[in-house]
Design a protein around this motif. Structure first.
Motif, mmCIF file in Angstrom:
data_model
loop_
_atom_site.group_PDB
_atom_site.id
_atom_site.type_symbol
_atom_site.label_atom_id
_atom_site.label_comp_id
_atom_site.label_asym_id
_atom_site.label_seq_id
_atom_site.Cartn_x
_atom_site.Cartn_y
_atom_site.Cartn_z
ATOM 1 N N LEU A 248 0.829 -1.200 0.000
ATOM 2 C CA LEU A 248 0.000 0.000 0.000
ATOM 3 C C LEU A 248 0.867 1.254 0.000
ATOM 4 O O LEU A 248 0.633 2.199 -0.774
ATOM 5 N N MET A 249 1.891 1.254 0.829
ATOM 6 C CA MET A 249 2.763 2.423 0.914
ATOM 7 C C MET A 249 3.536 2.633 -0.387
ATOM 8 O O MET A 249 3.728 3.784 -0.819
ATOM 9 N N LEU A 250 3.955 1.550 -1.026
ATOM 10 C CA LEU A 250 4.649 1.677 -2.310
ATOM 11 C C LEU A 250 3.760 2.370 -3.338
ATOM 12 O O LEU A 250 4.219 3.251 -4.082
ATOM 13 N N GLN A 251 2.493 1.983 -3.383
ATOM 14 C CA GLN A 251 1.574 2.579 -4.358
ATOM 15 C C GLN A 251 1.377 4.072 -4.077
ATOM 16 O O GLN A 251 1.330 4.889 -5.011
ATOM 17 N N ILE A 252 1.281 4.430 -2.809
ATOM 18 C CA ILE A 252 1.089 5.842 -2.449
ATOM 19 C C ILE A 252 2.342 6.652 -2.783
ATOM 20 O O ILE A 252 2.266 7.734 -3.395
ATOM 21 N N LEU A 253 3.503 6.167 -2.378
ATOM 22 C CA LEU A 253 4.747 6.913 -2.623
ATOM 23 C C LEU A 253 5.012 7.066 -4.114
ATOM 24 O O LEU A 253 5.430 8.144 -4.577
ATOM 25 N N ARG A 254 4.775 6.008 -4.875
ATOM 26 C CA ARG A 254 4.994 6.108 -6.321
ATOM 27 C C ARG A 254 3.998 7.054 -6.968
ATOM 28 O O ARG A 254 4.323 7.717 -7.950
ATOM 29 N N THR A 255 2.796 7.127 -6.409
ATOM 30 C CA THR A 255 1.828 8.110 -6.883
ATOM 31 C C THR A 255 2.330 9.526 -6.597
ATOM 32 O O THR A 255 2.076 10.457 -7.372
ATOM 33 N N CYS A 256 3.066 9.681 -5.504
ATOM 34 C CA CYS A 256 3.689 10.966 -5.162
ATOM 35 C C CYS A 256 4.999 11.194 -5.921
ATOM 36 O O CYS A 256 5.703 12.165 -5.655
ATOM 37 N N GLN A 257 5.321 10.278 -6.838
ATOM 38 C CA GLN A 257 6.537 10.338 -7.668
ATOM 39 C C GLN A 257 7.813 10.183 -6.856
ATOM 40 O O GLN A 257 8.845 10.774 -7.156
ATOM 41 N N ILE A 258 7.738 9.349 -5.818
ATOM 42 C CA ILE A 258 8.906 9.015 -5.001
ATOM 43 C C ILE A 258 9.284 7.567 -5.293
ATOM 44 O O ILE A 258 8.489 6.665 -5.029
ATOM 45 N N PRO A 259 10.482 7.283 -5.810
ATOM 46 C CA PRO A 259 10.901 5.899 -6.001
ATOM 47 C C PRO A 259 10.946 5.170 -4.658
ATOM 48 O O PRO A 259 11.440 5.695 -3.666
ATOM 49 N N ALA A 260 10.407 3.969 -4.641
ATOM 50 C CA ALA A 260 10.362 3.205 -3.398
ATOM 51 C C ALA A 260 10.476 1.731 -3.719
ATOM 52 O O ALA A 260 10.064 1.283 -4.794
ATOM 53 N N ARG A 261 11.044 0.967 -2.787
ATOM 54 C CA ARG A 261 11.192 -0.471 -3.017
ATOM 55 C C ARG A 261 10.744 -1.278 -1.812
ATOM 56 O O ARG A 261 10.813 -0.822 -0.666
ATOM 57 N N TYR A 262 10.265 -2.464 -2.100
ATOM 58 C CA TYR A 262 9.815 -3.426 -1.095
ATOM 59 C C TYR A 262 11.044 -4.065 -0.456
ATOM 60 O O TYR A 262 12.020 -4.368 -1.134
ATOM 61 N N VAL A 263 10.982 -4.286 0.862
ATOM 62 C CA VAL A 263 12.085 -4.931 1.576
ATOM 63 C C VAL A 263 11.543 -6.121 2.353
ATOM 64 O O VAL A 263 10.552 -6.018 3.073
ATOM 65 N N SER A 264 12.211 -7.254 2.192
ATOM 66 C CA SER A 264 11.879 -8.462 2.941
ATOM 67 C C SER A 264 12.978 -8.727 3.960
ATOM 68 O O SER A 264 14.162 -8.537 3.670
ATOM 69 N N GLY A 265 12.586 -9.136 5.177
ATOM 70 C CA GLY A 265 13.592 -9.427 6.191
ATOM 71 C C GLY A 265 12.969 -9.891 7.483
ATOM 72 O O GLY A 265 11.935 -10.565 7.496
ATOM 73 N N TYR A 266 13.594 -9.492 8.570
ATOM 74 C CA TYR A 266 13.128 -9.857 9.911
ATOM 75 C C TYR A 266 13.093 -8.605 10.778
ATOM 76 O O TYR A 266 13.894 -7.686 10.608
ATOM 77 N N ILE A 267 12.167 -8.587 11.711
ATOM 78 C CA ILE A 267 12.174 -7.559 12.741
ATOM 79 C C ILE A 267 12.529 -8.248 14.055
ATOM 80 O O ILE A 267 11.954 -9.281 14.401
ATOM 81 N N CYS A 268 13.519 -7.719 14.743
ATOM 82 C CA CYS A 268 14.104 -8.394 15.890
ATOM 83 C C CYS A 268 13.572 -7.826 17.211
ATOM 84 O O CYS A 268 13.026 -6.722 17.239
ATOM 85 N N PRO A 269 13.724 -8.576 18.283
ATOM 86 C CA PRO A 269 13.116 -8.184 19.563
ATOM 87 C C PRO A 269 13.447 -6.761 19.980
ATOM 88 O O PRO A 269 14.577 -6.300 19.848
ATOM 89 N N ASN A 270 12.438 -6.101 20.489
ATOM 90 C CA ASN A 270 12.568 -4.724 20.942
ATOM 91 C C ASN A 270 11.887 -4.609 22.296
ATOM 92 O O ASN A 270 10.801 -5.136 22.503
ATOM 93 N N LYS A 271 12.513 -3.939 23.233
ATOM 94 C CA LYS A 271 11.963 -3.860 24.585
ATOM 95 C C LYS A 271 10.588 -3.216 24.625
ATOM 96 O O LYS A 271 9.784 -3.477 25.508
ATOM 97 N N ASN A 272 10.295 -2.350 23.648
ATOM 98 C CA ASN A 272 8.999 -1.682 23.620
ATOM 99 C C ASN A 272 7.928 -2.524 22.933
ATOM 100 O O ASN A 272 6.750 -2.200 22.994
ATOM 101 N N GLY A 273 8.354 -3.614 22.285
ATOM 102 C CA GLY A 273 7.405 -4.459 21.571
ATOM 103 C C GLY A 273 7.039 -3.852 20.235
ATOM 104 O O GLY A 273 6.737 -2.669 20.137
ATOM 105 N N MET A 274 7.092 -4.663 19.173
ATOM 106 C CA MET A 274 6.749 -4.182 17.842
ATOM 107 C C MET A 274 5.924 -5.241 17.133
ATOM 108 O O MET A 274 6.119 -6.440 17.327
ATOM 109 N N ARG A 275 4.996 -4.805 16.311
ATOM 110 C CA ARG A 275 4.171 -5.735 15.554
ATOM 111 C C ARG A 275 5.033 -6.428 14.506
ATOM 112 O O ARG A 275 5.728 -5.784 13.738
ATOM 113 N N GLY A 276 4.976 -7.768 14.515
ATOM 114 C CA GLY A 276 5.717 -8.539 13.534
ATOM 115 C C GLY A 276 7.062 -9.033 13.999
ATOM 116 O O GLY A 276 7.756 -9.732 13.264
#
Length: 311
Positions: free
Chosen positions: A183-211
């Motif tokens: 969704l964000m890629l489609q919005i940014l590209r509509t704003c004429q900002i080059p953007a790319r999808y990134v695949s990876g991992y999100i690692c433990p955070n003391k504050n807690g993060m989704r995913g």
């Protein structure tokens, strides 16, 4: 700096024997200044030869074949990685769209990453683009776009899959990290900002993060005078040393951790297990049964057998 121990298992189970399985994997850490691979061990059923190369987007990619009949295919990755990205990215919030156009001039890949997809609900995307594009600061538009998605779209597991389109995400008003990235890629590209999808991992955070503790997806946007800056709309944060990057591309299809085909009329069950260990000994684990309904259809081979697709 942080050190993470990541254990990633992809397991395909077939309800009858299959053969001639040909696969492409992108589970190697992306080579960049923000992360250092300390150790990486790969274990695959039947120990096939894995040929590696760098794809169009710069991702290390592996190819392997398993010719004999088999009922299970397991791809196991054990990774020890040190992240070196600063917690303060120092992003240039003063660079503008005129500078962005100058940096894009004549750069084919950037032009590709700036082209939006053709979708039915583009009018809705146009309205969001107008709402987030305030002023001429490219970084500010990217940040506002992330805030918008985080505020107006709910994080709900199980209502989407790897085939879910941006049109469907807009209809649901919800999704998971992969959906928010698309969704964000489609919005940014509509704003004429080059953007790319990134695949990876999100690692433990003391504050807690989704995913966290699972495979994750986010976006990188081109910021003039800075370069590619990662931002995570699922958690509405700029990417720092809690994200480990595997691959980049125009969308998920360019970054799929495992893609392949097999010969045989079998149905497949896909299970993905990810464990992320932090340097203080804390572990986050997640196991998912992945919906592969969108990739079950297969063409009939010339010899009359059926070729299945796995993703």
């Amino acid at each position: 700096m942080s050190i993470f121990k990541i254990h990633h298992i992809t397991r395909y189970e077939y309800d009858r024997p299959v053969k001639e399985s040909a696969n492409e994997i992108k589970i190697f850490p992306y080579q960049c200044a923000d992360q250092e691979v300390l150790q990486h061990d790969l274990f695959i059923t039947d120990h096939p030869n894995v040929q590696t190369f760098s794809d169009y987007w710069g991702n290390k990619t592996g190819l392997f074949n398993i010719l004999p009949s088999h009922n299970v295919l397991t791809i196991e990755s054990k990774l020890l990685v040190r992240t070196t990205a600063s917690s303060q990215l120092g992003i240039n919030f003063h660079s503008n769209f005129k500078q962005l156009q100058q940096e894009m001039d004549g750069q084919l890949q950037l032009l590709e990453l700036g082209n939006r997809d053709t979708i039915r609900s583009q009018a809705a995307i146009d309205a969001i683009a107008i709402a987030v594009r305030r002023g001429e600061s490219v970084a500010a538009v990217v940040e506002t776009c992330s805030e918008y998605i985080f505020k107006y779209f709910k994080y709900i597991k199980g209502i989407t899959n790897v085939e879910t389109t941006v049109d469907e995400i807009l209809e649901h008003g919800a999704g998971v990290c992969q959906d928010f990235a698309h969704l964000m890629l489609q919005i940014l590209r509509t704003c004429q900002i080059p953007a790319r999808y990134v695949s990876g991992y999100i690692c433990p955070n003391k504050n807690g993060m989704r995913g966290e503790g699972a495979t994750h997806a986010w976006v990188e946007a081109l910021i003039p005078g800075y370069g590619w800056a990662g931002i995570d709309p699922t958690n509405n944060v700029w990417v720092t040393n809690k994200h480990v990057k595997l691959s980049v591309g125009r969308n998920f299809r360019d970054c799929s951790p495992v893609r392949g085909t097999f010969k045989g009329p079998a149905r497949q069950k896909l299970t993905v297990f990810v464990s992320v260990g932090y340097e203080d000994g804390q572990f986050f684990e997640e196991m998912n049964n992945v919906d592969t309904a969108g990739s079950q259809q297969a063409p009939i081979e010339a010899d009359g057998s059926v070729a299945g697709q796995q993703q």
